[in-house]
Scaffold this motif. Structure first.
Motif, PDB file in Angstrom:
ATOM      1  N   THR A   1       0.843  -1.199   0.000  1.00  0.00           N
ATOM      2  CA  THR A   1       0.000   0.000   0.000  1.00  0.00           C
ATOM      3  C   THR A   1       0.876   1.245   0.000  1.00  0.00           C
ATOM      4  O   THR A   1       1.942   1.255   0.617  1.00  0.00           O
TER       5      THR A   1
ATOM      6  N   TYR B   1      -5.977   1.741  -7.608  1.00  0.00           N
ATOM      7  CA  TYR B   1      -6.499   2.477  -6.461  1.00  0.00           C
ATOM      8  C   TYR B   1      -7.411   1.573  -5.629  1.00  0.00           C
ATOM      9  O   TYR B   1      -8.030   0.630  -6.145  1.00  0.00           O
ATOM     10  N   HIS B   2      -7.465   1.898  -4.325  1.00  0.00           N
ATOM     11  CA  HIS B   2      -8.256   1.082  -3.410  1.00  0.00           C
ATOM     12  C   HIS B   2      -8.780   1.971  -2.293  1.00  0.00           C
ATOM     13  O   HIS B   2      -8.087   2.892  -1.839  1.00  0.00           O
TER      14      HIS B   2
ATOM     15  N   TYR C   1      -9.584   2.976   1.419  1.00  0.00           N
ATOM     16  CA  TYR C   1      -8.900   2.671   2.676  1.00  0.00           C
ATOM     17  C   TYR C   1      -9.611   3.403   3.808  1.00  0.00           C
ATOM     18  O   TYR C   1      -9.995   4.561   3.671  1.00  0.00           O
TER      19      TYR C   1
ATOM     20  N   VAL D   1      -6.143   5.010  -1.733  1.00  0.00           N
ATOM     21  CA  VAL D   1      -4.709   4.711  -1.731  1.00  0.00           C
ATOM     22  C   VAL D   1      -4.344   3.862  -2.946  1.00  0.00           C
ATOM     23  O   VAL D   1      -5.220   3.425  -3.710  1.00  0.00           O
TER      24      VAL D   1
ATOM     25  N   VAL E   1      -2.402   0.309  -4.274  1.00  0.00           N
ATOM     26  CA  VAL E   1      -2.057  -1.020  -3.775  1.00  0.00           C
ATOM     27  C   VAL E   1      -1.094  -1.713  -4.740  1.00  0.00           C
ATOM     28  O   VAL E   1      -1.094  -1.442  -5.940  1.00  0.00           O
ATOM     29  N   ASP E   2      -0.279  -2.606  -4.156  1.00  0.00           N
ATOM     30  CA  ASP E   2       0.694  -3.410  -4.909  1.00  0.00           C
ATOM     31  C   ASP E   2       1.580  -2.529  -5.785  1.00  0.00           C
ATOM     32  O   ASP E   2       1.621  -2.668  -7.010  1.00  0.00           O
TER      33      ASP E   2
ATOM     34  N   PHE F   1       2.416   2.569   6.029  1.00  0.00           N
ATOM     35  CA  PHE F   1       2.601   1.828   4.779  1.00  0.00           C
ATOM     36  C   PHE F   1       4.089   1.533   4.567  1.00  0.00           C
ATOM     37  O   PHE F   1       4.781   2.191   3.798  1.00  0.00           O
TER      38      PHE F   1
END
Length: 223
Positions: free
Chosen positions: A14, A65-66, A68, A94, A96-97, A159
């Motif tokens: 993240t 994007y994710h 959070y 946020v 991700v990966d 993170f």
């Protein structure tokens, strides 16, 4: 005096490179800001007698994007909430990966900045004929050993990375990523070590074939 280039690869589950224009539900830029890149290198080896100048960031994973959500208990709470020991839920968007290859140049600081740095840093600078060269060599040794001044992180401190080190052969730049960021935060303390807060921004920052090149001329100050 010559500039010396160093580079690292960093990845994690993240990341959050906060866009300041997104308010209390922050959204991440697709790539780290100039100041974030600088801070990652300084977390490996901090040395106020040299200046870290980010050159470029290569995006080595798809931009994903994710949503959070976390419980916030920090100093930005209202006084009555802090007095009651309460918090609030923080919503954010946020990445991700993530995986990046980051490049910087290292050189001696301008003479006008030397009065600001700690005494030990001035003494080190006085004993060193080429501070940029010395920093690069010490940095690379620390990187290989997995040593750091503070734990590097991907934007927000929660993170942490799952890899920080030399380039891995399996990592590839995402050359299908092309975009323009209309306005991007560059630095918060743009006048160097121990300076006052002075926000600067870059306009129309381009990401071409997964590569974002940082301007060498500096950003414009926020009004």
């Amino acid at each position: 005096m010559s500039d010396y280039q160093i580079a690292i690869e960093i990845s994690g589950a993240t990341a959050m490179w906060t866009r300041p224009d997104t308010g209390d539900c922050p959204v991440s830029y697709p790539a780290p800001t100039y100041s974030a890149v600088k801070a990652i290198f300084e977390s490996i080896l901090w040395g106020p007698a040299v200046q870290i100048i980010p050159i470029k960031a290569e995006i080595c994973a798809p931009v994903q994007y994710h949503n959070y959500q976390t419980n916030y208990g920090g100093p930005l709470r209202k006084a009555r909430i802090m007095a009651a020991g309460g918090g609030f839920q923080l919503l954010a968007t946020v990445l991700v990966d993530v995986c990046y290859r980051l490049y910087v140049e290292v050189s001696t600081i301008p003479k006008s900045f030397k009065d600001r740095v700690p005494d030990k840093a001035r003494q080190w600078d006085g004993r060193t004929t080429s501070p940029g060269h010395a920093y690069r060599d010490i940095f690379n040794r620390r990187l290989k050993k997995g040593q750091c001044f503070t734990i590097p992180f991907l934007g927000w401190k929660e993170f942490g990375p799952n890899y920080v080190g030399e380039f891995r052969e399996t990592t590839k730049v995402q050359d299908d990523i092309h975009m323009v960021i209309p306005s991007m935060l560059r630095e918060v303390f743009s006048e160097g070590y121990a300076s006052k807060c002075a926000f600067t921004y870059e306009q129309d920052v381009k990401i071409n074939s997964g590569v974002m090149v940082f301007s060498r001329r500096g950003g414009s100050h926020a009004e």
